[in-house]
Design a protein around this motif. Structure first.
Motif, PDB file in Angstrom:
ATOM      1  N   GLY A 370      -3.004 -16.375 -13.771  1.00 37.31           N
ATOM      2  CA  GLY A 370      -4.421 -16.349 -14.094  1.00 37.31           C
ATOM      3  C   GLY A 370      -5.080 -15.037 -13.723  1.00 37.31           C
ATOM      4  O   GLY A 370      -4.497 -14.186 -13.033  1.00 37.31           O
ATOM      5  N   SER A 371      -6.304 -14.861 -14.167  1.00 37.63           N
ATOM      6  CA  SER A 371      -6.998 -13.584 -13.990  1.00 37.63           C
ATOM      7  C   SER A 371      -7.351 -13.287 -12.541  1.00 37.63           C
ATOM      8  O   SER A 371      -7.593 -12.130 -12.180  1.00 37.63           O
ATOM      9  CB  SER A 371      -8.274 -13.563 -14.839  1.00 37.63           C
ATOM     10  N   THR A 372      -7.385 -14.300 -11.679  1.00 35.67           N
ATOM     11  CA  THR A 372      -7.716 -14.046 -10.276  1.00 35.67           C
ATOM     12  C   THR A 372      -6.638 -13.240  -9.562  1.00 35.67           C
ATOM     13  O   THR A 372      -6.867 -12.729  -8.461  1.00 35.67           O
ATOM     14  CB  THR A 372      -7.928 -15.369  -9.526  1.00 35.67           C
ATOM     15  N   SER A 373      -5.471 -13.107 -10.168  1.00 36.37           N
ATOM     16  CA  SER A 373      -4.388 -12.328  -9.548  1.00 36.37           C
ATOM     17  C   SER A 373      -4.578 -10.827  -9.712  1.00 36.37           C
ATOM     18  O   SER A 373      -3.947 -10.038  -9.003  1.00 36.37           O
ATOM     19  CB  SER A 373      -3.040 -12.732 -10.158  1.00 36.37           C
ATOM     20  N   PHE A 374      -5.456 -10.403 -10.619  1.00 33.81           N
ATOM     21  CA  PHE A 374      -5.599  -8.979 -10.901  1.00 33.81           C
ATOM     22  C   PHE A 374      -6.027  -8.164  -9.678  1.00 33.81           C
ATOM     23  O   PHE A 374      -5.419  -7.141  -9.364  1.00 33.81           O
ATOM     24  CB  PHE A 374      -6.580  -8.757 -12.058  1.00 33.81           C
ATOM     25  N   PRO A 375      -7.104  -8.553  -8.962  1.00 32.88           N
ATOM     26  CA  PRO A 375      -7.509  -7.735  -7.807  1.00 32.88           C
ATOM     27  C   PRO A 375      -6.421  -7.642  -6.735  1.00 32.88           C
ATOM     28  O   PRO A 375      -6.265  -6.596  -6.101  1.00 32.88           O
ATOM     29  CB  PRO A 375      -8.755  -8.462  -7.286  1.00 32.88           C
ATOM     30  N   TRP A 376      -5.682  -8.738  -6.529  1.00 29.99           N
ATOM     31  CA  TRP A 376      -4.615  -8.709  -5.524  1.00 29.99           C
ATOM     32  C   TRP A 376      -3.514  -7.731  -5.940  1.00 29.99           C
ATOM     33  O   TRP A 376      -2.952  -7.017  -5.093  1.00 29.99           O
ATOM     34  CB  TRP A 376      -4.037 -10.106  -5.333  1.00 29.99           C
ATOM     35  N   ALA A 377      -3.203  -7.683  -7.230  1.00 33.43           N
ATOM     36  CA  ALA A 377      -2.197  -6.741  -7.711  1.00 33.43           C
ATOM     37  C   ALA A 377      -2.657  -5.303  -7.510  1.00 33.43           C
ATOM     38  O   ALA A 377      -1.881  -4.430  -7.098  1.00 33.43           O
ATOM     39  CB  ALA A 377      -1.918  -6.997  -9.198  1.00 33.43           C
ATOM     40  N   VAL A 378      -3.936  -5.049  -7.795  1.00 30.55           N
ATOM     41  CA  VAL A 378      -4.494  -3.707  -7.582  1.00 30.55           C
ATOM     42  C   VAL A 378      -4.367  -3.312  -6.117  1.00 30.55           C
ATOM     43  O   VAL A 378      -3.916  -2.203  -5.791  1.00 30.55           O
ATOM     44  CB  VAL A 378      -5.971  -3.664  -8.024  1.00 30.55           C
ATOM     45  N   LEU A 379      -4.743  -4.206  -5.239  1.00 26.74           N
ATOM     46  CA  LEU A 379      -4.701  -3.907  -3.804  1.00 26.74           C
ATOM     47  C   LEU A 379      -3.269  -3.629  -3.345  1.00 26.74           C
ATOM     48  O   LEU A 379      -3.018  -2.681  -2.590  1.00 26.74           O
ATOM     49  CB  LEU A 379      -5.298  -5.064  -3.022  1.00 26.74           C
ATOM     50  N   GLY A 380      -2.329  -4.439  -3.801  1.00 25.16           N
ATOM     51  CA  GLY A 380      -0.945  -4.237  -3.403  1.00 25.16           C
ATOM     52  C   GLY A 380      -0.388  -2.908  -3.866  1.00 25.16           C
ATOM     53  O   GLY A 380       0.387  -2.255  -3.145  1.00 25.16           O
ATOM     54  N   LEU A 381      -0.775  -2.455  -5.056  1.00 16.21           N
ATOM     55  CA  LEU A 381      -0.279  -1.184  -5.575  1.00 16.21           C
ATOM     56  C   LEU A 381      -0.921   0.015  -4.880  1.00 16.21           C
ATOM     57  O   LEU A 381      -0.304   1.089  -4.769  1.00 16.21           O
ATOM     58  CB  LEU A 381      -0.537  -1.108  -7.081  1.00 16.21           C
ATOM     59  N   LEU A 382      -2.159  -0.143  -4.420  1.00 21.36           N
ATOM     60  CA  LEU A 382      -2.837   0.989  -3.793  1.00 21.36           C
ATOM     61  C   LEU A 382      -2.325   1.290  -2.387  1.00 21.36           C
ATOM     62  O   LEU A 382      -2.519   2.406  -1.888  1.00 21.36           O
ATOM     63  CB  LEU A 382      -4.349   0.731  -3.746  1.00 21.36           C
ATOM     64  N   LEU A 383      -1.674   0.347  -1.746  1.00 20.54           N
ATOM     65  CA  LEU A 383      -1.142   0.607  -0.408  1.00 20.54           C
ATOM     66  C   LEU A 383      -0.093   1.719  -0.411  1.00 20.54           C
ATOM     67  O   LEU A 383      -0.191   2.654   0.397  1.00 20.54           O
ATOM     68  CB  LEU A 383      -0.575  -0.690   0.182  1.00 20.54           C
ATOM     69  N   PRO A 384       0.917   1.703  -1.298  1.00 22.93           N
ATOM     70  CA  PRO A 384       1.836   2.847  -1.333  1.00 22.93           C
ATOM     71  C   PRO A 384       1.179   4.133  -1.800  1.00 22.93           C
ATOM     72  O   PRO A 384       1.598   5.226  -1.396  1.00 22.93           O
ATOM     73  CB  PRO A 384       2.939   2.391  -2.292  1.00 22.93           C
ATOM     74  N   VAL A 385       0.166   4.047  -2.648  1.00 26.25           N
ATOM     75  CA  VAL A 385      -0.566   5.250  -3.056  1.00 26.25           C
ATOM     76  C   VAL A 385      -1.184   5.928  -1.844  1.00 26.25           C
ATOM     77  O   VAL A 385      -1.042   7.148  -1.639  1.00 26.25           O
ATOM     78  CB  VAL A 385      -1.660   4.903  -4.088  1.00 26.25           C
ATOM     79  N   LEU A 386      -1.863   5.147  -1.016  1.00 20.62           N
ATOM     80  CA  LEU A 386      -2.498   5.703   0.174  1.00 20.62           C
ATOM     81  C   LEU A 386      -1.450   6.280   1.123  1.00 20.62           C
ATOM     82  O   LEU A 386      -1.670   7.355   1.721  1.00 20.62           O
ATOM     83  CB  LEU A 386      -3.307   4.617   0.874  1.00 20.62           C
ATOM     84  N   ALA A 387      -0.302   5.614   1.242  1.00 24.47           N
ATOM     85  CA  ALA A 387       0.754   6.101   2.124  1.00 24.47           C
ATOM     86  C   ALA A 387       1.293   7.450   1.652  1.00 24.47           C
ATOM     87  O   ALA A 387       1.500   8.363   2.457  1.00 24.47           O
ATOM     88  CB  ALA A 387       1.879   5.073   2.205  1.00 24.47           C
ATOM     89  N   VAL A 388       1.518   7.594   0.363  1.00 30.51           N
ATOM     90  CA  VAL A 388       2.068   8.843  -0.167  1.00 30.51           C
ATOM     91  C   VAL A 388       1.051   9.977  -0.062  1.00 30.51           C
ATOM     92  O   VAL A 388       1.399  11.100   0.322  1.00 30.51           O
ATOM     93  CB  VAL A 388       2.530   8.651  -1.625  1.00 30.51           C
ATOM     94  N   VAL A 389      -0.197   9.712  -0.398  1.00 31.83           N
ATOM     95  CA  VAL A 389      -1.223  10.748  -0.271  1.00 31.83           C
ATOM     96  C   VAL A 389      -1.342  11.204   1.183  1.00 31.83           C
ATOM     97  O   VAL A 389      -1.438  12.402   1.477  1.00 31.83           O
ATOM     98  CB  VAL A 389      -2.578  10.244  -0.782  1.00 31.83           C
ATOM     99  N   SER A 390      -1.305  10.253   2.101  1.00 29.68           N
ATOM    100  CA  SER A 390      -1.413  10.592   3.518  1.00 29.68           C
ATOM    101  C   SER A 390      -0.225  11.411   3.991  1.00 29.68           C
ATOM    102  O   SER A 390      -0.375  12.321   4.817  1.00 29.68           O
ATOM    103  CB  SER A 390      -1.522   9.304   4.352  1.00 29.68           C
ATOM    104  N   ALA A 391       0.960  11.131   3.467  1.00 28.59           N
ATOM    105  CA  ALA A 391       2.168  11.831   3.905  1.00 28.59           C
ATOM    106  C   ALA A 391       2.309  13.218   3.288  1.00 28.59           C
ATOM    107  O   ALA A 391       2.939  14.099   3.884  1.00 28.59           O
ATOM    108  CB  ALA A 391       3.404  10.994   3.575  1.00 28.59           C
ATOM    109  N   ALA A 392       1.733  13.430   2.105  1.00 22.40           N
ATOM    110  CA  ALA A 392       1.909  14.703   1.391  1.00 22.40           C
ATOM    111  C   ALA A 392       0.905  15.738   1.881  1.00 22.40           C
ATOM    112  O   ALA A 392       0.105  16.283   1.111  1.00 22.40           O
ATOM    113  CB  ALA A 392       1.775  14.478  -0.106  1.00 22.40           C
ATOM    114  N   ARG A 393       0.971  16.033   3.179  1.00 26.06           N
ATOM    115  CA  ARG A 393       0.005  16.950   3.778  1.00 26.06           C
ATOM    116  C   ARG A 393       0.324  18.418   3.484  1.00 26.06           C
ATOM    117  O   ARG A 393      -0.576  19.242   3.335  1.00 26.06           O
ATOM    118  CB  ARG A 393      -0.037  16.746   5.297  1.00 26.06           C
ATOM    119  N   ALA A 394       1.605  18.738   3.438  1.00 24.06           N
ATOM    120  CA  ALA A 394       1.997  20.133   3.235  1.00 24.06           C
ATOM    121  C   ALA A 394       1.996  20.510   1.762  1.00 24.06           C
ATOM    122  O   ALA A 394       1.598  21.616   1.386  1.00 24.06           O
ATOM    123  CB  ALA A 394       3.380  20.373   3.844  1.00 24.06           C
TER     124      ALA A 394
END
Length: 405
Positions: A370-394
């Motif tokens: 159902g459509s209520t799963s969409f925000p949870w999917a977005v949140l789950g995908l953004l966690l690795p995004v934040l991790a990679v951006v944070s790690a790519a300092r150099a």
């Protein structure tokens, strides 16, 4: 999101003024961005009506966004290589003619397969256009104003989201979704005349000496930017493609155009902020964008019973998302260095692969959970995004940009 960077010399007549921006030409290019963005995302606002008229389910109709992205992803690199010697103005006019033809067929089609073919052709036209628009803008501006030139052209994206999609949704509700695609044809035809009249010519580029894709992948910082592009765009597309369906589940189906207006308005604010600060704060802006979209997704997942909080969440989503195309294409150009052309071509392909994947993943989630799963999917995908951006300092997302156009 697709772009081309270049350090090639320009024709003597191609610069309007070495101290000023050619605003007429840049606004024409911004309108081309507007058309490509609106053509891609317009079904999101009229999805229920299109699915009912063509006799297919909403998840199947959502693939009209997917097939557009597939057309761009499959053709951006080969078409860019095949047309590299073409003069830029001729190539851009060809792309706009492709949009006019594809939207005409979409408006007239009464068969789902024909509609999907037209959407694929529109995606191919987008592959042509996006492969040259950012590079075209850079080459029309003096070096110290190239960043601002790209920012002007990229305003076509938030304008499409803030005005185009809501207006198309409103007209679709009032006059029928076919009218919206017919108007897109008329706009593309008018733009062809505008480009012919005011946009300076630019030469094509020779392919000799261009860095291969594998070499670009070995450049430090390129892979992190490409990963962030793929996953961030996937997260955004899952929710945006089915926003009308999500809102209908909340009992807000009649507010889709207003919700999209809020999203687009916030996106315009975002791109203004990014344009003003990207030269000094690319990393901070990327982290902030990721966090804003994550907060928006969390709000939609937990507090969507409140219509007011839905609007707040959508505003945060737009504020986070609006500047992302500019941030990512700037980051990959900086990281790529001599391999920037190859890196940009891969960003184009991954961006559209993510758009296609978002449509497919959203359809699967809709059918299974159902459509209520969409925000949870977005949140789950953004966690690795934040991790990679944070790690790519150099490299990739450094605190200070190594080179600024």
């Amino acid at each position: 999101m697709r772009s081309e960077t270049t350090a090639q010399p320009t024709l003597p007549h191609s610069r309007v003024d070495h101290d000023k921006l050619p605003l007429g030409a840049l606004l024409a290019l911004a309108t081309a961005v507007f058309i490509t963005s609106l053509t891609e995302t317009l079904p999101a606002g009229v999805l229920p009506a299109m699915s009912a008229d063509l006799g297919v389910g909403e998840s199947a109709m959502g693939q009209s966004v997917t097939i557009y992205a597939v057309g761009t992803a499959l053709t951006a690199i080969p078409l860019s290589a095949a047309t590299s010697g073409w003069r830029r103005k001729r190539l851009l006019l060809t792309a706009m003619a492709g949009f006019a033809a594809a939207n005409t067929v979409t408006a007239a089609s009464t068969a789902y397969p024909l509609t999907m073919v037209a959407r694929f052709v529109a995606g191919v036209a987008a592959g042509l256009a996006w492969a040259l628009l950012a590079g075209y803008a850079r080459r029309l501006a003096p070096p110290h104003l190239q960043g601002k030139a790209i920012a002007i052209v990229m305003t076509g994206i938030p304008v499409a989201l803030s005005l185009g999609v809501p207006a198309g949704t409103f007209l679709g509700d009032l006059l029928g979704w076919r009218v919206t695609f017919s108007l897109m044809t008329a706009l593309a035809v008018a733009l062809i005349g505008w480009i012919a009249a005011v946009v300076p010519e630019q030469p094509g580029q020779r392919q000799e000496g261009r860095p291969p894709m594998l070499r670009a992948l070995r450049v430090p910082g390129v892979v992190p930017v490409l990963f962030v592009t793929l996953v961030f765009v996937l997260a955004h597309t899952i929710l945006y493609t089915y926003i009308a369906t999500f809102l209908a589940h909340l009992g807000m189906g009649g507010s889709t155009d207003l919700v999209l207006l809020v999203f687009g308005g916030a996106s315009m604010v975002s791109i203004w902020i990014v344009g003003a600060h990207i030269d000094r704060r690319l990393r901070a802006l990327t982290v902030a964008s990721t966090l804003l979209v994550a907060v928006a997704a969390t709000t939609l997942a937990l507090l969507a019973e409140s219509s007011a909080l839905v609007f707040v969440a959508v505003a945060l989503w737009g504020l986070g998302w609006g500047g992302v195309p500019t941030l990512l294409q700037t980051a990959v150009a900086d990281a790529g260095g001599d391999a920037a052309d190859a890196a940009q071509a891969m960003l184009v392909t991954l961006w559209n692969a993510a758009m296609a994947g978002g449509g497919v993943a959203g359809g699967v989630l809709l059918d299974l959970f159902g459509s209520t799963s969409f925000p949870w999917a977005v949140l789950g995908l953004l966690l690795p995004v934040l991790a990679v951006v944070s790690a790519a300092r150099a490299h990739g997302f450094p605190k200070r940009r190594g080179s600024v156009a």
